[in-house]
Design a protein around this motif. Structure first.
Motif, PDB file in Angstrom:
ATOM      1  N   LEU A 139       0.810  -1.218   0.000  1.00  0.00           N
ATOM      2  CA  LEU A 139       0.000   0.000   0.000  1.00  0.00           C
ATOM      3  C   LEU A 139       0.842   1.266   0.000  1.00  0.00           C
ATOM      4  CD1 LEU A 139      -2.955  -1.012   2.320  1.00  0.00           C
ATOM      5  CD2 LEU A 139      -2.650  -1.358  -0.135  1.00  0.00           C
ATOM      6  N   ASP A 140       2.145   1.070  -0.140  1.00  0.00           N
ATOM      7  CA  ASP A 140       3.037   2.217  -0.324  1.00  0.00           C
ATOM      8  C   ASP A 140       3.356   2.455  -1.791  1.00  0.00           C
ATOM      9  OD1 ASP A 140       3.231   2.667   2.436  1.00  0.00           O
ATOM     10  OD2 ASP A 140       4.850   1.203   2.627  1.00  0.00           O
ATOM     11  N   GLU A 141       2.803   1.607  -2.673  1.00  0.00           N
ATOM     12  CA  GLU A 141       3.098   1.763  -4.100  1.00  0.00           C
ATOM     13  C   GLU A 141       1.851   1.486  -4.925  1.00  0.00           C
ATOM     14  OE1 GLU A 141       3.145  -1.122  -5.964  1.00  0.00           O
ATOM     15  OE2 GLU A 141       2.997  -2.504  -4.291  1.00  0.00           O
ATOM     16  N   ASP A 142       1.946   1.759  -6.218  1.00  0.00           N
ATOM     17  CA  ASP A 142       0.758   1.801  -7.072  1.00  0.00           C
ATOM     18  C   ASP A 142       0.048   0.466  -7.233  1.00  0.00           C
ATOM     19  OD1 ASP A 142       0.837   4.518  -7.501  1.00  0.00           O
ATOM     20  OD2 ASP A 142       1.981   4.385  -9.349  1.00  0.00           O
ATOM     21  N   PHE A 143       0.798  -0.635  -7.348  1.00  0.00           N
ATOM     22  CA  PHE A 143       0.135  -1.906  -7.638  1.00  0.00           C
ATOM     23  C   PHE A 143      -0.793  -2.333  -6.501  1.00  0.00           C
ATOM     24  CE2 PHE A 143       3.734  -2.334 -10.630  1.00  0.00           C
ATOM     25  CZ  PHE A 143       2.999  -2.569 -11.789  1.00  0.00           C
ATOM     26  N   GLY A 144      -0.343  -2.181  -5.266  1.00  0.00           N
ATOM     27  CA  GLY A 144      -1.195  -2.545  -4.142  1.00  0.00           C
ATOM     28  C   GLY A 144      -2.430  -1.669  -4.047  1.00  0.00           C
ATOM     29  N   LEU A 145      -2.251  -0.373  -4.266  1.00  0.00           N
ATOM     30  CA  LEU A 145      -3.382   0.551  -4.210  1.00  0.00           C
ATOM     31  C   LEU A 145      -4.356   0.309  -5.355  1.00  0.00           C
ATOM     32  CD1 LEU A 145      -1.282   3.689  -3.289  1.00  0.00           C
ATOM     33  CD2 LEU A 145      -2.912   2.535  -1.786  1.00  0.00           C
ATOM     34  N   ALA A 146      -3.811   0.071  -6.543  1.00  0.00           N
ATOM     35  CA  ALA A 146      -4.673  -0.217  -7.695  1.00  0.00           C
ATOM     36  C   ALA A 146      -5.452  -1.509  -7.474  1.00  0.00           C
ATOM     37  CB  ALA A 146      -3.838  -0.311  -8.964  1.00  0.00           C
ATOM     38  N   ALA A 147      -4.821  -2.477  -6.815  1.00  0.00           N
ATOM     39  CA  ALA A 147      -5.498  -3.747  -6.532  1.00  0.00           C
ATOM     40  C   ALA A 147      -6.692  -3.518  -5.612  1.00  0.00           C
ATOM     41  CB  ALA A 147      -4.514  -4.724  -5.910  1.00  0.00           C
ATOM     42  N   LEU A 148      -6.490  -2.724  -4.552  1.00  0.00           N
ATOM     43  CA  LEU A 148      -7.611  -2.424  -3.656  1.00  0.00           C
ATOM     44  C   LEU A 148      -8.709  -1.665  -4.398  1.00  0.00           C
ATOM     45  CD1 LEU A 148      -6.259  -1.371  -0.141  1.00  0.00           C
ATOM     46  CD2 LEU A 148      -7.435  -3.474  -0.794  1.00  0.00           C
ATOM     47  N   ALA A 169     -11.707   3.779   2.047  1.00  0.00           N
ATOM     48  CA  ALA A 169     -11.157   4.395   3.256  1.00  0.00           C
ATOM     49  C   ALA A 169      -9.764   3.843   3.555  1.00  0.00           C
ATOM     50  CB  ALA A 169     -12.091   4.147   4.436  1.00  0.00           C
ATOM     51  N   ARG A 170      -9.569   2.559   3.316  1.00  0.00           N
ATOM     52  CA  ARG A 170      -8.232   1.983   3.494  1.00  0.00           C
ATOM     53  C   ARG A 170      -7.223   2.650   2.568  1.00  0.00           C
ATOM     54  NH1 ARG A 170      -7.836  -4.290   2.835  1.00  0.00           N
ATOM     55  NH2 ARG A 170      -5.651  -3.763   3.206  1.00  0.00           N
ATOM     56  N   ILE A 171      -7.630   2.869   1.341  1.00  0.00           N
ATOM     57  CA  ILE A 171      -6.731   3.515   0.373  1.00  0.00           C
ATOM     58  C   ILE A 171      -6.404   4.930   0.834  1.00  0.00           C
ATOM     59  CG2 ILE A 171      -6.513   4.365  -1.994  1.00  0.00           C
ATOM     60  CD1 ILE A 171      -8.335   2.025  -2.855  1.00  0.00           C
ATOM     61  N   ALA A 172      -7.430   5.672   1.231  1.00  0.00           N
ATOM     62  CA  ALA A 172      -7.222   7.063   1.645  1.00  0.00           C
ATOM     63  C   ALA A 172      -6.336   7.154   2.880  1.00  0.00           C
ATOM     64  CB  ALA A 172      -8.569   7.727   1.913  1.00  0.00           C
ATOM     65  N   ASP A 173      -6.489   6.205   3.807  1.00  0.00           N
ATOM     66  CA  ASP A 173      -5.723   6.238   5.055  1.00  0.00           C
ATOM     67  C   ASP A 173      -4.306   5.705   4.892  1.00  0.00           C
ATOM     68  OD1 ASP A 173      -7.912   7.272   6.317  1.00  0.00           O
ATOM     69  OD2 ASP A 173      -8.582   5.356   7.162  1.00  0.00           O
ATOM     70  N   ALA A 174      -4.126   4.785   3.936  1.00  0.00           N
ATOM     71  CA  ALA A 174      -2.853   4.070   3.857  1.00  0.00           C
ATOM     72  C   ALA A 174      -1.793   4.809   3.070  1.00  0.00           C
ATOM     73  CB  ALA A 174      -3.066   2.685   3.233  1.00  0.00           C
ATOM     74  N   THR A 175      -2.200   5.699   2.200  1.00  0.00           N
ATOM     75  CA  THR A 175      -1.233   6.216   1.243  1.00  0.00           C
ATOM     76  C   THR A 175      -0.834   7.662   1.507  1.00  0.00           C
ATOM     77  OG1 THR A 175      -0.812   6.625  -1.104  1.00  0.00           O
ATOM     78  CG2 THR A 175      -3.081   6.908  -0.354  1.00  0.00           C
ATOM     79  N   GLY A 176       0.434   7.921   1.251  1.00  0.00           N
ATOM     80  CA  GLY A 176       0.920   9.293   1.241  1.00  0.00           C
ATOM     81  C   GLY A 176       0.825   9.888  -0.150  1.00  0.00           C
ATOM     82  N   ASN A 177       0.278   9.095  -1.085  1.00  0.00           N
ATOM     83  CA  ASN A 177       0.119   9.540  -2.465  1.00  0.00           C
ATOM     84  C   ASN A 177      -1.147  10.384  -2.563  1.00  0.00           C
ATOM     85  OD1 ASN A 177      -0.854   9.501  -5.232  1.00  0.00           O
ATOM     86  ND2 ASN A 177       0.775   8.024  -5.657  1.00  0.00           N
ATOM     87  N   ALA A 184      -9.750   8.186  -3.833  1.00  0.00           N
ATOM     88  CA  ALA A 184     -10.480   7.371  -2.865  1.00  0.00           C
ATOM     89  C   ALA A 184     -11.527   8.211  -2.129  1.00  0.00           C
ATOM     90  CB  ALA A 184      -9.501   6.750  -1.873  1.00  0.00           C
ATOM     91  N   ARG A 185     -11.154   9.414  -1.724  1.00  0.00           N
ATOM     92  CA  ARG A 185     -12.114  10.269  -1.002  1.00  0.00           C
ATOM     93  C   ARG A 185     -13.265  10.710  -1.902  1.00  0.00           C
ATOM     94  NH1 ARG A 185      -7.127  12.399   1.355  1.00  0.00           N
ATOM     95  NH2 ARG A 185      -6.947  11.500   3.449  1.00  0.00           N
ATOM     96  N   GLU A 186     -12.964  10.897  -3.180  1.00  0.00           N
ATOM     97  CA  GLU A 186     -14.030  11.244  -4.134  1.00  0.00           C
ATOM     98  C   GLU A 186     -15.063  10.133  -4.217  1.00  0.00           C
ATOM     99  OE1 GLU A 186     -14.276  11.723  -8.941  1.00  0.00           O
ATOM    100  OE2 GLU A 186     -12.627  12.734  -7.920  1.00  0.00           O
ATOM    101  N   ARG A 187     -14.580   8.889  -4.279  1.00  0.00           N
ATOM    102  CA  ARG A 187     -15.511   7.756  -4.329  1.00  0.00           C
ATOM    103  C   ARG A 187     -16.257   7.594  -3.007  1.00  0.00           C
ATOM    104  NH1 ARG A 187     -17.827   7.541  -7.767  1.00  0.00           N
ATOM    105  NH2 ARG A 187     -18.741   5.563  -7.085  1.00  0.00           N
TER     106      ARG A 187
END
Length: 201
Positions: A139-148, A169-177, A184-187
């Protein structure tokens, strides 16, 4: 610029031929795998996918223990998935790569999920995306976030808004991106509106 494109095409085609000659002439030296590897790069630039895959197969067969084998096979799997549409072959290769030391497993499992999606094997695809997101540091890089994000979208398609919101919410909380967090917040906002409307009915 068609003339420039034609010139570059001839350059890459000639270079690929020279690299293959190099690989054959110096078959017992370190120049051989380098020649095959660079020939593959030229074929990829030319979008000659069958030649690219053939040079990759040669590389793996002739130099199975070479340090660049993983890189070559990852490129082959990407071409099978994204260019030639050979999803079963791509999936089989990604399955092998998932067991290979040094592979970026978040990427491997994410792209396994893409293969399974194309093959209409939705539940298995979801499991692959979840496996990608579960890898350490994913969840620190694109592939994990894209998977979620893929899993959340699947929940939305199935009408499971609460489950989808939890994953966003996991995506929004987990990433510094900032870009991923904003998406994620838009959705989440859109789902909150849908959930509020449903509750008011």
């Amino acid at each position: 610029f068609p003339e420039l494109q034609g010139l570059m095409g001839r350059y890459y085609a000639e270079a690929a031929g020279h690299f293959l000659i190099l690989a054959d002439q110096y078959a017992g030296s370190e120049l051989a795998p380098l020649g095959l590897f660079n020939a593959g790069l030229c074929y990829r630039k030319l979008e000659q996918w069958r030649s690219f895959l053939s040079s990759g197969e040669d590389f793996v067969a002739r130099h199975p223990d070479h340090e660049r084998r993983l890189e070559v096979e990852m490129q082959m799997a990407e071409v099978l998935l994204g260019e030639t549409g050979e999803y079963e072959a791509a999936l089989a290769l990604y399955d092998e790569l998932a067991l290979r030391p040094g592979a970026l497993l978040s990427q491997v499992h994410y792209q396994r999920g893409e293969c399974l999606d194309r093959l209409k094997r939705g539940e298995e695809a979801t499991a692959a995306y979840l496996a990608a997101a579960a890898e350490p540091g994913a969840l620190d890089e694109d592939f994990g976030l894209a998977a979620l994000a893929r899993v959340a979208a699947r929940h939305e398609e199935g009408g499971r808004r609460n489950e989808a919101r939890d994953i966003y919410a996991r995506i929004a909380d987990a990433t510094g991106n900032a870009e991923w967090a904003a998406l994620a917040r838009e959705r989440m906002d859109a789902l909150d509106q849908e959930l509020n409307r449903a509750a008011a009915e």
